[in-house]
Design an enzyme around this catalytic site. Structure first.
Site, short mmCIF file in Angstrom:
data_model
loop_
_atom_site.label_atom_id
_atom_site.label_comp_id
_atom_site.label_asym_id
_atom_site.label_seq_id
_atom_site.Cartn_x
_atom_site.Cartn_y
_atom_site.Cartn_z
N THR A 175 0.83 -1.20 0.00
CA THR A 175 0.00 0.00 0.00
C THR A 175 0.86 1.25 0.00
O THR A 175 0.64 2.19 -0.79
CB THR A 175 -0.92 0.01 1.23
OG1 THR A 175 -1.70 -1.18 1.25
CG2 THR A 175 -1.84 1.21 1.21
N ARG A 205 -9.13 -0.07 4.24
CA ARG A 205 -8.88 0.24 2.83
C ARG A 205 -9.64 -0.67 1.87
O ARG A 205 -10.06 -0.24 0.80
CB ARG A 205 -7.37 0.14 2.52
CG ARG A 205 -6.56 1.31 3.02
CD ARG A 205 -5.11 1.18 2.61
NE ARG A 205 -4.31 2.32 3.01
CZ ARG A 205 -4.12 3.42 2.28
NH1 ARG A 205 -4.69 3.53 1.09
NH2 ARG A 205 -3.37 4.40 2.72
#
Length: 293
Positions: free
Chosen positions: A43, A137
């Site tokens: 990420t 997320r």
């Protein structure tokens, strides 16, 4: 299989393209600081905005520059099972030690879908898998029962989890359901101390990009059961953990790197933008608190 401080590396950009020279310097700095493994294309590495060619080049450069000094956990996650498998196959050939595979985002699969996704990857690739659960997320939550089922079904393939669920009770859930040999890594820097106390073995860290030596020392103190030293180091790092998320990540960490590494830009790729003035002030104050400026 993995332990200690493991930075989730940023992907440096310059004028819109991957800055290979800066990335090589970052890899060396992390290893010299005591990092026990490296994660490219997670990420924090803005993997979601990299083309497949860029994605594979970042992994390739990381493995090449590390030159066997530490294992590489290559970011292989995707919301497309076939694309995740493509990343895993490339990473295996390139020499990665494992693939970090996030729960598929956007598609919102139910738990049976998660089991099918990770089972397919385990059955069709030789690369060991580090599960990655980050519901904030992905929306999808890799529930403890699902993790237990997958790890017990594929004990030689599904070897670890990066847990960013922010639910510390899951460390015990996994230990009870899988066993103590299953490697649990925190995905939240600010929770690494209690996570390790509950049975974790380290952290896949954002903050370690900026403070590799301090994060490595903190993790070593945890491993040594030196709670006094671990608390002391955690107190130095704690404001920095939160400053890294004062704006959309990894904009703050790239700004921080531009302050502590010569020639490193704070450039991020759209749809992200450079962090705000408020975030910059928070990062500066946290860097100063940690003694890094």
């Amino acid at each position: 299989m993995f332990s200690g401080s493991i930075p989730a590396l940023v992907t440096p950009f310059r004028d819109g393209t991957f800055d290979e020279a800066a990335f090589r310097r970052l890899v060396d700095w992390q290893i010299e600081g005591g990092s026990k493994a490296l994660v490219p294309c997670g990420t924090t590495g803005e993997a979601s905005t990299l083309s497949n060619a860029e994605h594979h080049r970042v992994i390739e450069i990381c493995i090449e520059q590390a030159a066997g000094r530490v294992p590489i956990i290559a970011g292989c996650g995707s919301n497309d099972t076939m694309n995740a498998l493509l990343h895993m196959q490339f990473s295996k050939k390139a020499g990665a030690a494992a693939g970090l595979c996030v729960a598929p985002y956007y598609n919102k699969p139910r738990q049976p879908g998660l089991i099918a996704h990770f089972s397919y990857l385990a059955e069709n690739s030789e690369l060991p898998i580090v599960l990655y659960n980050v519901p904030s997320r992905t929306v999808t939550d890799l529930e403890p029962e699902t993790t237990v089922e997958l790890a017990n079904k594929y004990p030689d393939k599904i070897v670890a989890i990066k847990d960013a669920s922010e639910d510390l009770s899951r460390v015990a859930d996994h230990r009870m359901g899988i066993g103590r040999d299953f490697c649990q890594l925190s995905g939240n820097d600010e929770l690494a101390l209690p996570f390790n106390a509950a049975g974790g073995k380290g952290c896949i860290s954002v903050t370690a990009n900026v403070a590799p030596a301090l994060c490595a020392q903190f993790q070593q103190a945890c491993a040594d059961n030196d709670l006094v030293e671990a608390r002391k180091l955690n107190d130095r790092l704690y404001p920095l953990h939160y400053a890294m998320f004062e704006d959309s990540s990894p904009a703050p960490v790239k700004y921080a790197l531009s302050r502590v590494m010569e020639g490193f830009t704070d450039e991020v790729r759209l749809p992200l933008t450079a962090c705000s003035e408020h975030a910059r002030k928070a990062v500066d104050a946290a860097l100063d608190h940690a003694g890094l400026l």
